[in-house]
Design an enzyme around this catalytic site. Structure first.
Site, PDB file in Angstrom:
ATOM      1  N   TYR A   4       0.987  -1.083   0.228  1.00 29.23           N
ATOM      2  CA  TYR A   4       0.163   0.138   0.519  1.00 29.23           C
ATOM      3  C   TYR A   4       0.782   1.237  -0.130  1.00 29.23           C
ATOM      4  CZ  TYR A   4      -2.436   3.541   1.358  1.00 29.23           C
ATOM      5  OH  TYR A   4      -3.681   4.971   1.609  1.00 29.23           O
ATOM      6  N   GLU A  20      -3.496   7.837  -4.002  1.00 30.36           N
ATOM      7  CA  GLU A  20      -3.210   6.084  -3.470  1.00 30.36           C
ATOM      8  C   GLU A  20      -3.191   5.332  -4.670  1.00 30.36           C
ATOM      9  OE1 GLU A  20      -5.821   4.971  -0.143  1.00 30.36           O
ATOM     10  OE2 GLU A  20      -6.755   3.569  -1.791  1.00 30.36           O
TER      11      GLU A  20
END
Ligand code: GDP
Ligand code: MN
Length: 385
Positions: A101, A189
């Site tokens: 992530y 993101e």
């Protein structure tokens, strides 16, 4: 404003963040043609503005153009958490050896952007934060210095990324930061950022949220808004130049000026006795022209929970008599029998009230002060007047 995965990845590509070379399709036949062009296996990915598409069945692997056709046929029209799929992304399938992530957001308390990474990619970061908070590594970015190389390396080391990937990771992180800043994003993101079977890093999924207040200078991004994915009233409000936020109460508020709108909501809450609340925040802006009032009234009344409407208009530069005419004209365009309380104050307020009195509309009550207006609207919502 949220960007779709395919829009985000196109933006990422402009910043040299490695992404798959996929294309979008809106029919199964288009998907078949794209899969033929790409050769090899593909993934068909639902483009909806919500996470967790994988678990919801919105992401399917297809080994042949026919399978891409079939998968697209299944996914288009699918409902994923209340969002209907109208478009899919066809990406070349990749083999994945690990998922990371990597995201940047604004830390309002720190007054700085915050970059976060975790070796547990693929799952939502909120989930990681809840279950395994120590797996998240953070660095705060100085807006004047930007993301420094040592910070990117700190993150790489913090998530135990193999050293051979540090250079590529640092590039991706710094490009992501540039993309974030130059897009006026509040979130950028990559989830997951993968290490493939061929041992290269690339962004498998992307998400960006753009600051609505910056859209005036981000026309390229603003043009990509998918209005089919947002509540109809919000689209209508934006197009009419109104600031509207739906709330869960019973009293529709029609107010000029954001501060006055907040005060109006407070007054309803204050006198509402714990069971009557404002139904919305609405700032119709200066002027209170008839067309705007009409658009606002239409939006307020489209909410079935609204039992009464409170107009709270302060005439500054706009004169009260003009406002009154605007309200009457709007009521002709949007007829309603819902009780309405009108409080007019400021320049020519008396003339304005006289115009409304003369019109003699049975469901309209005048109020002289905001307290009076709030109490009357509450009583009307309770069916007491
Ligand atoms: P999300 O569920 O909406 O976040 O969609 P993602 O694009 O992040 O995909 C969810 C998961 O599907 C990823 O974490 C991967 O595990 C898997 N996935 C997506 N694309 C591929 C692919 O090309 N190959 C493989 N093997 N898995 C994939
Ligand atoms: Mn994802």
């Amino acid at each position: 404003m949220n960007l779709h995965e395919y829009q985000t990845k196109r933006r990422f590509a402009q910043y040299n963040i490695p992404v798959a070379s996929g294309k979008t399709a809106t029919t199964p036949e288009e998907a078949r043609i794209i899969a033929e062009e790409l050769t090899g296996a593909v993934v068909v990915k639902a483009q909806v503005l919500v996470g967790g598409r994988g678990k919801a069945g919105g992401i399917k692997l297809a080994k042949s153009p026919q399978e891409a056709y079939d998968a697209t046929d299944k996914i288009l029209g699918m409902d994923i958490k209340g969002h209907t799929v109208g478009i899919v992304l066809i990406d070349p399938a990749s083999s994945i050896s690990s998922e990371i992530y990597l995201g940047i957001t604004n830390d309002r308390a720190a007054g700085k952007p915050l970059i976060m990474a975790s070796s547990e990619g693929g799952v939502e970061i909120e989930e990681v934060a809840r279950v395994n908070p120590s797996a998240i590594v953070r660095e705060w970015i100085s807006p004047s210095l930007g993301l420094r190389e040592y910070q990117a390396r700190n993150i790489a080391s913090g998530i135990n990324l193999p050293r051979e990937h540090w250079a590529a990771f640092t590039k991706i992180a710094r490009n992501l930061y540039r993309c974030y800043v130059e897009s006026d994003a509040v979130l950028a993101e990559i989830n997951p950022l993968v290490i493939t079977g061929e041992n290269v890093l690339f962004a498998l999924d992307g998400k960006m949220v753009i600051d609505d207040n910056a859209l005036y200078r981000q026309s390229e991004l603003a043009a990509q808004r998918d209005t089919s994915a947002e509540p109809l009233v919000e689209t209508q409000a934006r197009e009419a130049g109104l600031t509207y936020v739906k709330l869960n109460g019973q009293i529709g508020c029609m107010v000029n000026g954001a501060g006055l709108a907040m005060t109006t909501m407070d007054m309803i809450k204050l006198y509402g006795g714990g069971d009557i609340f404002p139904a919305n925040f609405l700032d119709i802006g200066g002027g209170a022209q008839a067309d705007r009032v009409a658009a606002a009234l239409r939006i307020i009344l489209s909410d079935p929970d609204v039992k009464a409407v409170l107009f709270n208009i302060f005439g500054g530069i706009t004169r009260g008599d003009e406002v009154a005419k605007g309200i009457l004209q709007a009521l002709q365009e949007v007829p309603t029998d819902k009780p309405m309380v009108i409080r007019l104050a400021g320049t020519n307020a008396e003339e304005g009230r006289a115009i409304i009195d003369e019109a003699n509309i049975p469901n309209i009550t005048a109020a002289s002060t905001l307290t009076d207006g709030a109490k009357k609207a509450i009583a009307a919502a309770r069916g007491e007047i």
